[in-house]
Design a protein around this motif. Structure first.
Motif, PDB file in Angstrom:
ATOM      1  N   ASN A  22      35.410 -19.042  -1.592  1.00  0.00           N
ATOM      2  CA  ASN A  22      35.513 -18.101  -2.703  1.00  0.00           C
ATOM      3  C   ASN A  22      35.150 -16.675  -2.285  1.00  0.00           C
ATOM      4  O   ASN A  22      34.782 -15.847  -3.123  1.00  0.00           O
ATOM      5  CB  ASN A  22      34.637 -18.573  -3.864  1.00  0.00           C
ATOM      6  CG  ASN A  22      35.193 -19.833  -4.489  1.00  0.00           C
ATOM      7  OD1 ASN A  22      36.290 -19.841  -5.008  1.00  0.00           O
ATOM      8  ND2 ASN A  22      34.453 -20.928  -4.395  1.00  0.00           N
ATOM      9  N   PRO A  34      28.345 -11.911  -6.943  1.00  0.00           N
ATOM     10  CA  PRO A  34      28.919 -11.179  -8.073  1.00  0.00           C
ATOM     11  C   PRO A  34      28.556 -11.854  -9.396  1.00  0.00           C
ATOM     12  O   PRO A  34      28.393 -13.073  -9.457  1.00  0.00           O
ATOM     13  CB  PRO A  34      30.432 -11.264  -7.834  1.00  0.00           C
ATOM     14  CG  PRO A  34      30.612 -11.709  -6.428  1.00  0.00           C
ATOM     15  CD  PRO A  34      29.352 -12.406  -6.012  1.00  0.00           C
ATOM     16  N   ASP A  35      28.449 -11.060 -10.458  1.00  0.00           N
ATOM     17  CA  ASP A  35      28.080 -11.610 -11.768  1.00  0.00           C
ATOM     18  C   ASP A  35      29.087 -12.632 -12.274  1.00  0.00           C
ATOM     19  O   ASP A  35      28.738 -13.524 -13.054  1.00  0.00           O
ATOM     20  CB  ASP A  35      27.923 -10.489 -12.803  1.00  0.00           C
ATOM     21  CG  ASP A  35      26.682  -9.644 -12.531  1.00  0.00           C
ATOM     22  OD1 ASP A  35      25.746 -10.138 -11.864  1.00  0.00           O
ATOM     23  OD2 ASP A  35      26.656  -8.491 -12.988  1.00  0.00           O
ATOM     24  N   ASP A  36      30.337 -12.530 -11.823  1.00  0.00           N
ATOM     25  CA  ASP A  36      31.360 -13.464 -12.305  1.00  0.00           C
ATOM     26  C   ASP A  36      31.541 -14.674 -11.382  1.00  0.00           C
ATOM     27  O   ASP A  36      32.439 -15.483 -11.589  1.00  0.00           O
ATOM     28  CB  ASP A  36      32.688 -12.735 -12.506  1.00  0.00           C
ATOM     29  CG  ASP A  36      33.250 -12.150 -11.207  1.00  0.00           C
ATOM     30  OD1 ASP A  36      32.551 -12.132 -10.168  1.00  0.00           O
ATOM     31  OD2 ASP A  36      34.408 -11.691 -11.240  1.00  0.00           O
ATOM     32  N   TRP A  37      30.655 -14.816 -10.383  1.00  0.00           N
ATOM     33  CA  TRP A  37      30.724 -15.983  -9.493  1.00  0.00           C
ATOM     34  C   TRP A  37      30.392 -17.232 -10.302  1.00  0.00           C
ATOM     35  O   TRP A  37      29.526 -17.222 -11.177  1.00  0.00           O
ATOM     36  CB  TRP A  37      29.725 -15.819  -8.338  1.00  0.00           C
ATOM     37  CG  TRP A  37      29.741 -16.965  -7.365  1.00  0.00           C
ATOM     38  CD1 TRP A  37      30.580 -17.146  -6.314  1.00  0.00           C
ATOM     39  CD2 TRP A  37      28.854 -18.087  -7.344  1.00  0.00           C
ATOM     40  NE1 TRP A  37      30.281 -18.310  -5.650  1.00  0.00           N
ATOM     41  CE2 TRP A  37      29.227 -18.909  -6.273  1.00  0.00           C
ATOM     42  CE3 TRP A  37      27.785 -18.496  -8.147  1.00  0.00           C
ATOM     43  CZ2 TRP A  37      28.573 -20.098  -5.973  1.00  0.00           C
ATOM     44  CZ3 TRP A  37      27.132 -19.681  -7.846  1.00  0.00           C
ATOM     45  CH2 TRP A  37      27.529 -20.465  -6.759  1.00  0.00           C
ATOM     46  N   THR A  38      31.093 -18.318 -10.023  1.00  0.00           N
ATOM     47  CA  THR A  38      30.817 -19.585 -10.709  1.00  0.00           C
ATOM     48  C   THR A  38      30.650 -20.700  -9.688  1.00  0.00           C
ATOM     49  O   THR A  38      31.086 -20.591  -8.536  1.00  0.00           O
ATOM     50  CB  THR A  38      31.968 -19.959 -11.667  1.00  0.00           C
ATOM     51  OG1 THR A  38      33.185 -20.042 -10.925  1.00  0.00           O
ATOM     52  CG2 THR A  38      32.104 -18.936 -12.795  1.00  0.00           C
ATOM     53  N   GLY A  45      28.345 -20.694 -14.742  1.00  0.00           N
ATOM     54  CA  GLY A  45      27.933 -19.404 -14.223  1.00  0.00           C
ATOM     55  C   GLY A  45      26.579 -19.428 -13.537  1.00  0.00           C
ATOM     56  O   GLY A  45      25.860 -20.435 -13.560  1.00  0.00           O
ATOM     57  N   LYS A  46      26.237 -18.275 -12.957  1.00  0.00           N
ATOM     58  CA  LYS A  46      24.966 -18.136 -12.227  1.00  0.00           C
ATOM     59  C   LYS A  46      23.759 -18.452 -13.097  1.00  0.00           C
ATOM     60  O   LYS A  46      22.728 -18.903 -12.593  1.00  0.00           O
ATOM     61  CB  LYS A  46      24.817 -16.705 -11.708  1.00  0.00           C
ATOM     62  CG  LYS A  46      25.706 -16.366 -10.541  1.00  0.00           C
ATOM     63  CD  LYS A  46      25.637 -14.898 -10.166  1.00  0.00           C
ATOM     64  CE  LYS A  46      24.264 -14.440  -9.750  1.00  0.00           C
ATOM     65  NZ  LYS A  46      24.236 -13.043  -9.298  1.00  0.00           N
ATOM     66  N   GLU A  47      23.882 -18.209 -14.405  1.00  0.00           N
ATOM     67  CA  GLU A  47      22.745 -18.450 -15.311  1.00  0.00           C
ATOM     68  C   GLU A  47      22.376 -19.928 -15.398  1.00  0.00           C
ATOM     69  O   GLU A  47      21.285 -20.271 -15.862  1.00  0.00           O
ATOM     70  CB  GLU A  47      23.049 -17.896 -16.708  1.00  0.00           C
ATOM     71  CG  GLU A  47      24.168 -18.594 -17.457  1.00  0.00           C
ATOM     72  CD  GLU A  47      25.574 -18.111 -17.083  1.00  0.00           C
ATOM     73  OE1 GLU A  47      26.528 -18.673 -17.646  1.00  0.00           O
ATOM     74  OE2 GLU A  47      25.736 -17.204 -16.244  1.00  0.00           O
TER      75      GLU A  47
END
Length: 53
Positions: A22, A34-38, A45-47
């Motif tokens: 990726n 990146p914040d949109d990495w999954t 998501g990262k959360e």
């Protein structure tokens, strides 16, 4: 650098390996993804990751 575990499926993000499929190079800290990495396995998501104990 700490490894992080996906709370949903158990995938482990290892900064030493990155996520080359990726576009994430080895040596990339989880915090620098990146914040949109999954999650490459289940797509959360990262959360939804926790530091490995």
């Amino acid at each position: 650098m700490k490894r992080y575990v996906c709370d949903a499926c158990g995938y482990i993000y290892d900064p030493a390996e990155g996520d080359p499929d990726n576009g994430i190079k080895p040596g990339t800290a989880f915090e620098d993804l990146p914040d949109d990495w999954t999650c490459p396995v289940c797509g959360v998501g990262k959360e939804d990751f926790s530091p490995e104990e």
